[in-house]
Design an enzyme around this catalytic site. Structure first.
Site, short mmCIF file in Angstrom:
data_model
loop_
_atom_site.label_atom_id
_atom_site.label_comp_id
_atom_site.label_asym_id
_atom_site.label_seq_id
_atom_site.Cartn_x
_atom_site.Cartn_y
_atom_site.Cartn_z
N TYR A 116 19.47 7.02 9.96
CA TYR A 116 18.53 7.92 9.27
C TYR A 116 18.75 7.78 7.77
O TYR A 116 19.90 7.73 7.31
CB TYR A 116 18.79 9.37 9.69
CG TYR A 116 17.91 10.37 8.98
CD1 TYR A 116 16.67 10.74 9.51
CD2 TYR A 116 18.30 10.92 7.76
CE1 TYR A 116 15.85 11.63 8.85
CE2 TYR A 116 17.47 11.82 7.09
CZ TYR A 116 16.26 12.17 7.64
OH TYR A 116 15.44 13.05 6.98
N GLU A 204 11.23 9.16 3.75
CA GLU A 204 12.10 9.25 4.93
C GLU A 204 11.93 8.02 5.81
O GLU A 204 10.80 7.62 6.09
CB GLU A 204 11.78 10.51 5.72
CG GLU A 204 12.69 10.72 6.93
CD GLU A 204 12.27 11.92 7.76
OE1 GLU A 204 13.04 12.88 7.87
OE2 GLU A 204 11.14 11.90 8.30
#
Ligand code: ADP
Ligand code: MG
Length: 400
Positions: A116, A204
């Protein structure tokens, strides 16, 4: 403002962030040509909506998965056909889901590990923060809650930008060595450049993957922009997909109104963002719930007030309206005239409570009193909120 994954990946490519080969299309006739552009013999077919959780999502007709991995071109096209025009429900869309209007064909990656990576504004210290974790592809909120030690963060001084040592620190925390570390550092530094150059509020990548052939690639992409910066980024504004936005908010933007739809029943029409916030608070305090945030601004015109009324009265959840105006630069007379003008073209079927104070208050009150409209006047903020809540409750009870 948000954009689609395929648009975000085009931006990534411009900033030197590796992404799989991809082709987006909006019509069934384009599927075959788009699929032909994907190398490797495995296709990942991805529904494009402004919401995550697509992989685990389900379409309203029962078809499962807004991200499909297929081994033949025929299967890829069949999956795309199932998705286009269908409504996808994910954890982030709410139960109504979102209609899929674009399909994105992607080259498949052989995944060794999912990470992530995100950059967003940490409002508590007024700095961008880079967040990275070895636990990508999953619910990152859950990782943060249960295993916070698996989340690495570095804060960036916006005056200096992201430094190489900060990228090195993150590479170390993610366990990257050798060539992978080198690739990752370049990727995260470029991601920061994108974040800063385009005035983003969020970039993101979930998941960012290490592949079995030694590459670091962004498999998903989410980018959000600061609306207040759009005036200097026409190229970003051009990426806007209004079909993904609340039509009421789109309409409000045309008239330069600061409007955000909420799920309560009392519509608010207020001048000034601070007053709008306290109006929403006091509605809650009195036991009601606001249907929107609406700031008509410090210098609204009759036309804007009329547009504001049209927008709020179109919302079927609205069971009452509270107008709360503190006339400073804005004159109470303008608001009163706007209300009267609006009532000529839009039928106001719900109770209307109006509190006016300040500049030209007497003139404004006079116009309303002489208009013949059914209006409940209020003397203060709390008085207005109490009356609005009481009238809405009575209206809802009477219309059961
Ligand atoms: P969402 O977050 O909306 O579910 P993603 O783009 O993250 O959508 O896709 C979900 C999962 O599908 C990813 O975590 C990854 O495992 C897999 N995936 C997505 N794109 C690819 C790709 N190009 N190659 C291989 N797997 C992929
Ligand atoms: Mg994802």
């Amino acid at each position: 403002m948000n954009i689609h994954e395929y648009q975000a990946k085009q931006l990534f490519a411009e900033f030197g962030i590796p992404v799989p080969a991809g082709a987006a299309c909006h019509k069934e006739e384009e599927f075959a040509a788009a699929a032909d552009q994907i190398p490797g013999g495995i296709w990942v077919v991805k529904a494009q909506i402004h919401a995550g959780g697509r992989g685990k999502g389900t379409f309203t007709d029962g078809y499962k998965g807004g991200v499909q991995v297929t081994k033949t071109k025929e299967d890829a096209i069949a999956a795309a056909k199932k998705m286009l025009g269908n409504t996808l429900v994910t954890k982030q869309t709410g139960p109504a889901g979102r209609v899929v209007r674009t399909i994105y064909f992607n080259e498949a990656c052989s995944i060794k590990h999912e990470y992530y990576l995100a950059i967003l504004l940490d409002r508590s210290c007024s700095k961008p923060v880079v967040i990275a974790s070895t636990e990508g592809g999953m619910n990152i909120e859950e990782v943060a809650e249960k295993t916070p030690e698996k989340i690495a963060k570095v804060w960036i001084d916006p005056a200096i930008g992201m430094r190489a040592y900060q990228a090195t620190e993150l590479a170390f925390r993610l366990g990257f060595v050798g060539d992978e570390a080198k690739q990752f550092k370049k990727l995260v530094l470029n991601l920061y450049k994108l974040y800063a150059a385009k005035d983003c509020t969020l970039v993101e990548i979930n998941p960012m993957v290490a592949t079995n052939d030694g590459k670091i690639v962004a498999l998903d992409a989410k980018v959000s922009f600061d609306d207040n910066s759009l005036f200097r980024h026409p190229e970003v504004e051009a990426l806007r997909d209004i079909t993904e936005e609340d039509p009421k908010e789109v309409e409000a933007r045309k008239f330069d109104l600061n409007y955000i739809a909420l799920d309560g029943s009392i519509a608010c029409l207020v001048n000034g963002a601070g007053l709008a916030m306290s109006t929403m608070d006091i509605i809650k305090y009195c036991g009601g719930s606001p249907a929107n945030f609406l700031d008509v601004g410090g210098s609204a015109t009759v036309e804007q007030v009329t547009a504001a009324f049209r927008i709020i009265t179109q919302d079927p959840h609205v069971k009452g309206i509270l107008v709360n105006i503190f006339g400073g630069i804005m004159s109470c007379l303008t608001i009163a005239e706007g209300i009267v003008e609006a009532a000529k073209t839009v039928e106001i079927k719900v109770p209307l409570v109006v509190r006016l104070e300040g500049n030209q208050v007497e003139e404004g009150k006079k116009v309303l009193a002489e208009s013949g409209l059914k209006i409940t006047p209020a003397d203060s903020l709390i008085d207005g909120a109490r009356k609005a809540v009481a009238e809405v409750n009575a209206f809802v009870a009477a219309n059961k």
